[in-house]
Scaffold this active site. Structure first.
Site, PDB file in Angstrom:
ATOM      1  N   ARG A  68       0.862  -1.184   0.000  1.00  0.00           N
ATOM      2  CA  ARG A  68       0.000   0.000   0.000  1.00  0.00           C
ATOM      3  C   ARG A  68       0.893   1.227   0.000  1.00  0.00           C
ATOM      4  NH1 ARG A  68      -4.743  -1.414  -1.998  1.00  0.00           N
ATOM      5  NH2 ARG A  68      -5.845  -2.942  -0.717  1.00  0.00           N
ATOM      6  N   ALA A  80     -10.905  -7.244   0.090  1.00  0.00           N
ATOM      7  CA  ALA A  80     -11.746  -6.053   0.016  1.00  0.00           C
ATOM      8  C   ALA A  80     -11.698  -5.477  -1.388  1.00  0.00           C
ATOM      9  CB  ALA A  80     -11.263  -5.012   1.038  1.00  0.00           C
ATOM     10  N   GLU A  97     -15.182  -9.951  -4.891  1.00  0.00           N
ATOM     11  CA  GLU A  97     -13.852  -9.646  -4.359  1.00  0.00           C
ATOM     12  C   GLU A  97     -13.222 -10.870  -3.696  1.00  0.00           C
ATOM     13  OE1 GLU A  97     -11.914  -7.135  -4.856  1.00  0.00           O
ATOM     14  OE2 GLU A  97     -13.384  -5.908  -5.906  1.00  0.00           O
ATOM     15  N   GLU A 101      -9.656 -11.878  -5.089  1.00  0.00           N
ATOM     16  CA  GLU A 101      -8.457 -11.673  -4.271  1.00  0.00           C
ATOM     17  C   GLU A 101      -7.890 -12.953  -3.677  1.00  0.00           C
ATOM     18  OE1 GLU A 101      -8.496  -8.384  -1.580  1.00  0.00           O
ATOM     19  OE2 GLU A 101      -8.481  -7.003  -3.279  1.00  0.00           O
ATOM     20  N   GLU A 147      -1.653  -6.067  -6.622  1.00  0.00           N
ATOM     21  CA  GLU A 147      -2.210  -7.383  -6.328  1.00  0.00           C
ATOM     22  C   GLU A 147      -1.361  -8.522  -6.890  1.00  0.00           C
ATOM     23  OE1 GLU A 147      -6.212  -7.257  -7.809  1.00  0.00           O
ATOM     24  OE2 GLU A 147      -6.932  -6.146  -6.065  1.00  0.00           O
TER      25      GLU A 147
END
Length: 193
Positions: A68, A80, A97, A101, A147
């Site tokens: 992040r 999320a 999601e 993910e 990701e």
């Protein structure tokens, strides 16, 4: 006090200007009447999001770690994503999601809680869901950018809570999610036993 709740307030917006239009969210500058005068505030206008506490049969939670940039960390999170599909209900976004993910499908997906992440600086609301009866998604999702190197770990719910309390995991959505899930399990156990 059973009536304790946040209260919506309608204020007169004097001006509302788009300061910055971003790819995901915008920055607005609003002047509004409140009390005896006018107040000006800048805030991030956010589309909202969902997050999923995915628990397996051993009460382990699916945690992901990804980079992040604003915090310059690879922080631990729960799956999320943004409410970025027009008209898609939050529960459907949560299912999407979870598959995107962590390549999982939930047989049971129920609302857990909704939170304002930073009400003094943005209007983001995150709807958290509790996913159980997990199975592999029919296919793995292609991941790119931040990701691309997501790390998935299955962690005992109590261990995740210990890490939060020790300050080793600080993602606010994860914190709210694991504590709410633990409380939901405690209440279910108390009601069943």
């Amino acid at each position: 006090m059973t009536s304790l709740r946040d209260e919506p307030v309608e204020v007169e917006i004097v001006t509302s200007d788009l300061v910055y239009e971003g790819r995901v969210w915008d920055v607005r500058n609003d002047t509004f009447r409140y009390g005896e005068g006018e107040i000006t505030r800048q805030y991030v206008a956010h589309p909202g999001a969902v997050a999923v506490v995915a628990l397996d049969d051993e009460e382990r939670v699916a945690l992901i770690q990804q980079y992040r940039h604003p915090i310059r960390h690879r922080d631990w999170e729960i799956p999320a994503g943004l409410l970025d599909v027009e008209g898609e209900p939050p529960i459907d976004t949560a299912r999407r999601e979870l598959a995107e993910e962590v390549d999982l499908v939930a047989g049971s997906m129920e609302p857990l809680l909704s939170i304002y992440t930073t009400p003094g600086g943005n209007d983001e609301v995150v709807h958290l869901f509790l996913a159980r009866e997990l199975s592999p998604a029919p296919s793995a999702h292609a991941r790119e950018q931040e990701e691309a190197d997501i790390r998935l770990e299955w962690v005992a719910l109590d261990e995740a809570i210990d890490a939060v309390l020790a300050g080793r995991m600080r993602n606010g959505i994860l914190v709210a999610g694991v504590f709410a899930a633990a409380e939901r399990l405690r209440r279910e156990e108390r009601a069943g036993g």
